[in-house]
Design an enzyme around this catalytic site. Structure first.
Site: not given
Length: 381
Positions: A329, A361
């Site tokens: 991210k 994840r």
């Protein structure tokens, strides 16, 4: 030098150190209560209550920080930052239970929940399969025709579950047509289930129609980044006996980057979880079916995301497993491309494993599995 500082993380490590010096094994419970000074943040309370809590902590051997004007009650209210070990907290809680004012008995229960150690677990790796053509990480984009092969690859690399998504939720993403999202899940999920009958599968969606279809086709978990915007999704999970990932979020993919203002982000996310968990249970979903996700990157800026990573223990008071979705991210390196953020992702994986986060994840299953396995070994060394 006659003295050195050592790291003692958890009851088992303390027992080993006591054994090394020849201490009586029966002393373990006593020293376990003294092993670590905990810092707990209590939300706003009347100044009189804050002052009483501080005095009780001082009398037990701990301490507390309150608003500068709590002592003269010139402030309307005060949060309290508590400093105490488990034995001191236990003594304070016993006193608070006898005080019928300002919700002290309930506060004692919350203190006990929040001061409990996280259960040592083997962190599970969820492999991300993006069935979209606009995911922020281009290499994760998976054509419908390639989904089964990617699923098999992830399982061979050590994935414990697969997370399928057919709508991008990256910042700025426009909504995918509902029928297109539905069709991709309807096509891919049965094929993966047939090829890998034993693997756990979650489906990332905010739409009831997609969630219901996915559960009918064999999904085990619904990963809802909307934060329970649609109660029907929870009802579907209830009816199918499925798991439900409850993520903290604000706004939409288009608006969330402008919604990063918090008075206290930890307390506000905790309040959000408390309300939503209560609602989910009221709907009929069992608590053990819920997983909490703090929502990294969703209405949080870089500093806030970093702060959350260091304070995942803040969400342990619910006794519910945690999921961290951090892989590649933007806050891991805004100056870097998504393709260049693997090292930062692995660092976060290590941090999460050492904090006993139950689920991570990720896009890169093999690298994250190896990192997680080493950290598991380190925890038990």
């Amino acid at each position: 030098m006659r003295v050195c500082r050592i790291s003692v993380n958890g009851k088992n490590e303390l027992a080993e150190e006591l054994k090394k010096i020849g201490a009586n094994p029966a002393s373990l419970p006593f020293f376990e209560n003294r092993r670590e000074t905990l810092t707990l943040l209590v939300n706003s309370m009347p100044c009189a209550a804050a002052n009483i809590l501080k005095q009780e902590l001082l009398s037990a051997g701990g301490d507390a920080a309150v608003h500068a004007h709590a002592v003269d009650c010139r402030a309307n209210a005060s949060r309290v930052l508590m400093f105490a070990d488990k034995k001191q907290l236990a003594a304070v809680c016993e006193k608070l239970k006898q005080m019928p004012w300002w919700g002290f008995p309930e506060l004692a229960d919350d203190i006990k929940k929040c001061s409990a150690d996280a259960v040592c677990v083997r962190t599970k790796i969820a492999g991300i399969i993006n069935l979209t053509d606009d995911s922020f990480y281009a290499e994760s984009r998976t054509a419908v025709s390639d989904a089964v092969s990617r699923a098999k690859q992830f399982v061979s690399e050590g994935a414990d579950l697969l997370d399928l998504g057919a709508e991008s939720t990256r910042p700025g993403a426009e909504r995918t047509d509902e029928n297109k999202e539905l069709e991709k899940i309807r096509t891919v999920l049965p094929e993966i289930r047939a090829a890998l009958p034993d693997i756990k599968i979650s489906v990332d969606t905010t739409r009831f129609s997609v969630a219901e279809e996915a559960l009918q086709k064999g999904a085990d978990i619904i990963n809802d980044v909307s934060g329970l915007a649609d109660e029907n999704i929870v009802k579907a999970c209830r009816d199918h006996g499925a798991g439900y990932v409850l993520m903290h979020s604000r706004g939409t993919s288009v608006t969330m980057d402008g919604m990063c203002e918090y008075d206290n982000i930890l307390l506000e996310i905790n309040s959000f979880f408390e309300q939503r968990v209560e609602l989910a249970e009221k709907i009929g979903l069992k608590r053990e079916k819920i997983i909490l996700d703090p929502g990294f990157g969703f209405a949080k800026n870089e500093k806030q995301n970093m702060y959350l990573l260091k304070n995942l223990c803040a969400f342990r008071g619910f006794g519910i497993p945690l999921l961290a979705g951090v892989s590649r991210k933007r806050f891991l390196g805004a100056e870097l491309k998504a393709e260049e953020r693997l090292e930062a992702t692995l660092s976060v994986t290590a941090l999460c494993v050492l904090q006993n986060v139950e689920y991570i994840r990720v896009h890169d299953v093999a690298a994250n599995r190896r990192t997680a396995d080493f950290c598991e070994a380190l925890k038990h060394a």
